[in-house]
Design a protein around this motif. Structure first.
Motif, PDB file in Angstrom:
ATOM      1  N   ARG A 234       2.975   2.372   3.205  1.00  0.00           N
ATOM      2  CA  ARG A 234       2.552   2.858   1.894  1.00  0.00           C
ATOM      3  C   ARG A 234       2.379   1.668   0.974  1.00  0.00           C
ATOM      4  O   ARG A 234       3.256   0.824   0.848  1.00  0.00           O
ATOM      5  CB  ARG A 234       3.602   3.825   1.350  1.00  0.00           C
ATOM      6  CG  ARG A 234       3.112   4.649   0.168  1.00  0.00           C
ATOM      7  CD  ARG A 234       4.077   5.775  -0.162  1.00  0.00           C
ATOM      8  NE  ARG A 234       5.374   5.218  -0.498  1.00  0.00           N
ATOM      9  CZ  ARG A 234       6.545   5.805  -0.232  1.00  0.00           C
ATOM     10  NH1 ARG A 234       6.583   6.961   0.375  1.00  0.00           N
ATOM     11  NH2 ARG A 234       7.675   5.232  -0.569  1.00  0.00           N
ATOM     12  N   SER A 235       1.217   1.623   0.347  1.00  0.00           N
ATOM     13  CA  SER A 235       0.901   0.575  -0.612  1.00  0.00           C
ATOM     14  C   SER A 235       1.704   0.808  -1.883  1.00  0.00           C
ATOM     15  O   SER A 235       1.870   1.950  -2.303  1.00  0.00           O
ATOM     16  CB  SER A 235      -0.596   0.662  -0.914  1.00  0.00           C
ATOM     17  OG  SER A 235      -0.972  -0.319  -1.832  1.00  0.00           O
ATOM     18  N   ASN A 236       2.224  -0.262  -2.462  1.00  0.00           N
ATOM     19  CA  ASN A 236       2.903  -0.101  -3.753  1.00  0.00           C
ATOM     20  C   ASN A 236       3.029  -1.451  -4.429  1.00  0.00           C
ATOM     21  O   ASN A 236       2.690  -2.481  -3.853  1.00  0.00           O
ATOM     22  CB  ASN A 236       4.277   0.569  -3.568  1.00  0.00           C
ATOM     23  CG  ASN A 236       4.628   1.443  -4.766  1.00  0.00           C
ATOM     24  OD1 ASN A 236       4.125   1.228  -5.864  1.00  0.00           O
ATOM     25  ND2 ASN A 236       5.477   2.427  -4.555  1.00  0.00           N
ATOM     26  N   HIS A 237       3.545  -1.411  -5.652  1.00  0.00           N
ATOM     27  CA  HIS A 237       3.623  -2.601  -6.493  1.00  0.00           C
ATOM     28  C   HIS A 237       4.698  -3.555  -5.973  1.00  0.00           C
ATOM     29  O   HIS A 237       5.816  -3.137  -5.692  1.00  0.00           O
ATOM     30  CB  HIS A 237       3.950  -2.156  -7.916  1.00  0.00           C
ATOM     31  CG  HIS A 237       3.792  -3.219  -8.939  1.00  0.00           C
ATOM     32  ND1 HIS A 237       4.650  -4.280  -9.045  1.00  0.00           N
ATOM     33  CD2 HIS A 237       2.848  -3.392  -9.882  1.00  0.00           C
ATOM     34  CE1 HIS A 237       4.255  -5.057 -10.041  1.00  0.00           C
ATOM     35  NE2 HIS A 237       3.158  -4.537 -10.565  1.00  0.00           N
ATOM     36  N   VAL A 287       0.540  -6.795  -3.889  1.00  0.00           N
ATOM     37  CA  VAL A 287       0.555  -5.394  -3.453  1.00  0.00           C
ATOM     38  C   VAL A 287       1.200  -5.315  -2.068  1.00  0.00           C
ATOM     39  O   VAL A 287       0.845  -6.069  -1.164  1.00  0.00           O
ATOM     40  CB  VAL A 287      -0.875  -4.810  -3.383  1.00  0.00           C
ATOM     41  CG1 VAL A 287      -0.818  -3.335  -2.987  1.00  0.00           C
ATOM     42  CG2 VAL A 287      -1.585  -4.980  -4.708  1.00  0.00           C
ATOM     43  N   ILE A 288       2.155  -4.407  -1.914  1.00  0.00           N
ATOM     44  CA  ILE A 288       2.792  -4.197  -0.604  1.00  0.00           C
ATOM     45  C   ILE A 288       1.733  -3.681   0.373  1.00  0.00           C
ATOM     46  O   ILE A 288       1.038  -2.717   0.070  1.00  0.00           O
ATOM     47  CB  ILE A 288       3.948  -3.181  -0.729  1.00  0.00           C
ATOM     48  CG1 ILE A 288       5.028  -3.737  -1.681  1.00  0.00           C
ATOM     49  CG2 ILE A 288       4.545  -2.851   0.633  1.00  0.00           C
ATOM     50  CD1 ILE A 288       6.032  -2.696  -2.142  1.00  0.00           C
TER      51      ILE A 288
END
Lengths: 428, 428
Positions: A234-237, A287-288
């Motif tokens: 999951r993409s995240n900050h 970005v992760i």
């Protein structure tokens, strides 16, 4: 002029022949040259088309009948007397990896052209027809499949598959082929008239150099598997998401690759594995990563050992994905078994080397070659010349003119035995 | 209509305001929209230019005086009576990460425009001039530097640096700026007339949602380091090179990243680290990677702790490179210290939230923001609204209309206090 030699070829000057081969290879390397001295000639690219056209012109100049088949395999033919005794084919592939060298593949084509010219000039028309082929694709560097050229000749691939395979830019093999002017159905690539296939190639490893040998006679090509692994998280900050709440696809991929290398190193040689390609989405510093795609290339001479090691790694990958709560997909897009070369042709090569005073050894090939597609159908031989420092797939790839020349002499003599004296090979 | 409220703003309908904000954000998100529902609006790209032009038109419609400075920061001004009491500035950034959301940055601009329109309609001309700014760049997603917009306003970057910074395609910041029609020297970005800066932003983390709060009043922005790590090994053939003779840049990078994550997880929160970008050369399945480049993003609220953790990881990277015989380069291209927000403005926000019955908390920001560039020079406030699921830098980024509206009400009231009542802020 003395005629006391056991073989008519011993009087050839290997280095002089090799210098001509080197000149031809340097000329060919201008198609797809990069500024580091390497060559990138991907299937059906502009540089590939230019190179294939240059080879066609050179084949005509060498006195051969030139033709292209419907996928872009280029043939130069020396017509024989006998119509029904099959065709002796030699050659290798024109395409390169990204940033590859001047010798890989190209040498086998150039050597075949020079051998045929020399045979024609010295001995005229052979009994069996002899052809040199510049195969369109072997490396699998643009599309996720290998040996497209020899695979189509041997019927290993159907033409239909071309519509389903895409390169990194989403262009299908079918579209690329049409764009390059091929995919007409007139000159069907499949052949059934081959009496023997002979491939001369650089070793791409360091054994011949280490042992001071000039020729490697290949008895077996290793089994290979290549897979594309896709890890989805999951993409995240990158600043506001605590470590324990992440679904970081790269962190998972790193764990998997680390396990892969540990396992392969524990197993020890001759097992090898490589992660050569990796792509992150979105691939931005802050970005992760949501998705990571990477390839696994694994090889061993023994099919059974390879199957086991690959299955063990796959289980490790699944365990990591499951523990970290990420999804995993593995697409095994290449699974080639270990392939033996023809024993009679190996014997003939050994005899010829011994008679000519050439230092040789029998060896397995750690690299795949077009020869492995021909071998199950036709008597097939694969010969190696040394690679300096064992380096290949790099601009530092190098073989000395003398070693190139020795390889061409061995190829020429073998083609003479097969084409003019009908030694070995199938009648078609 | 009852006039019994302590604040004139409590009668505003947060959800109604929020729905208008959402409509504006959805409209803006068409510029750079991808097919997954995300937004990619990189500095000076075509979608960025279109979005900045759309905002300029909207600012004019909102009754503001519109101007662009020489790097592409867009201002909408509500002219005040007093000439020498400084300007109150609010706003955020227009650019996004690759595949980002609709709210990050854009919300602060939209909120500022709506607040100024509302103040002008209700109260007419303010005492101090109030401006909303759409800052050209904050994320660092196209070029390896962040906060280009606010950095130029505050003199943190010189114009000369633009010729030396390149994007992934080798285009300099200078060339990109000129291509987009900027880099004229007429409207110099540097300002010295700011009385206060206020930024409203989404939290990009999950604390407000978890705790059922509507507003985060930021007291501190974490320290951040970002570095690009380049590992150089030797390219070679994936099949013929035994494992022990390889100089595999990816195998080394994987070991380094695995050590990084282990170290960061051992240290525990609030330390975070991310490898978001990675590039292999040549990036081909059957070639051992010669070079791997990856980024490290590391953050902690305490400068000292961050310095120590980063140094420890750097030492680990060097140890791996040295043991494996590969070369390593680390380029620390961002090294921002922890920054405190203005205490008086925090106090004013707390008072207003309590008076309006808004549930709030004081918190650190794990993300960098333009506010951190203004804070050392001018009284600066940073307010957060909740992010659903803590998700940001993704197409799943979302804040409900009601929460958007509550944020805009708080911003509007603070700008009223600063611009109409001269509470707090510097006289310039």
């Amino acid at each position: 002029m003395s005629e006391s030699h056991a073989s008519p070829f011993v009087s050839f000057k290997a280095e002089w022949i090799g210098l001509e081969a080197e000149r031809r290879l340097v000329r060919l390397s201008q198609y797809g040259a990069d500024d580091r001295g390497g060559v990138t000639r991907l299937l059906y690219s502009a540089s590939w088309i230019d190179a294939q056209q240059a080879l066609a012109a050179q084949m005509a100049e060498d006195g051969l009948e030139v033709r292209l088949d419907s996928v872009g395999n280029l043939y130069g033919r020396l017509q024989g007397e006998a119509e029904n005794e099959g065709v002796i084919v030699t050659g290798s592939h024109l395409d390169t990896v990204v940033g590859g060298g001047k010798y890989d593949g190209a040498f086998g084509i150039v050597a075949g052209m020079m051998a045929l010219r020399s045979l024609k000039e010295r001995y005229g028309r052979p009994r069996r027809s002899i052809e040199v082929v510049s195969l369109c694709e072997e490396e699998g560097s643009r599309f996720p499949l290998t040996c497209w050229g020899s695979g189509r000749i041997l019927g290993s691939y159907s033409s239909a598959i071309a519509a389903t395979i895409e390169d990194g830019d989403g262009i299908t093999l079918q579209a690329a082929m049409q764009e390059a002017g091929f995919a007409n159905e007139e000159k069907e690539p499949i052949r059934s008239d081959i009496a023997a296939f002979v491939e001369l190639h650089i070793e791409q490893g360091g054994r011949l150099e280490d042992e001071g040998l000039s020729i490697g006679i290949v008895d077996r090509i290793v089994a290979q598997k290549r897979a594309t692994v896709t890890v989805r998280g999951r993409s995240n900050h990158a600043g506001t998401t605590p470590m324990h709440l992440r679904k970081d696809a790269l962190a998972a991929a790193v764990e998997m690759i680390e396990k892969l290398y540990r396992k392969v190193n524990e197993e020890g040689g001759p097992l090898v594995a490589t992660v050569g390609f990796m792509k992150l989405v979105p691939n931005t510093p802050n970005v992760i990563p949501e998705q990571v795609t990477f390839t696994v290339d694994m090889r061993h001479p023994d099919d059974f050992v390879l199957d086991n090691c690959f299955a063990a790694c796959k289980a490790e990958f699944n365990a990591s994905a499951s523990r970290l709560g990420l999804s995993l997909n593995m697409d095994l897009w290449m699974d080639s078994k270990s392939v033996a070369m023809n024993a009679s042709l190996q014997g003939l090569l050994r005899e010829q080397c011994d008679r000519s005073g050439v230092r040789w050894r029998t060896m397995a090939s750690g690299a795949g070659h077009d020869a492995q597609l021909f071998a199950p159908f036709y008597p097939t031989a694969l010969l190696f010349v040394p690679s300096r420092g064992g380096i290949s797939h790099s601009e530092h790839e190098y073989t000395s003119p003398e070693e190139l020349g020795t390889g061409i002499e061995r190829l020429t003599e073998l083609l003479y035995e097969l084409g003019y004296r009908n030694r070995e090979g199938n009648a078609s």
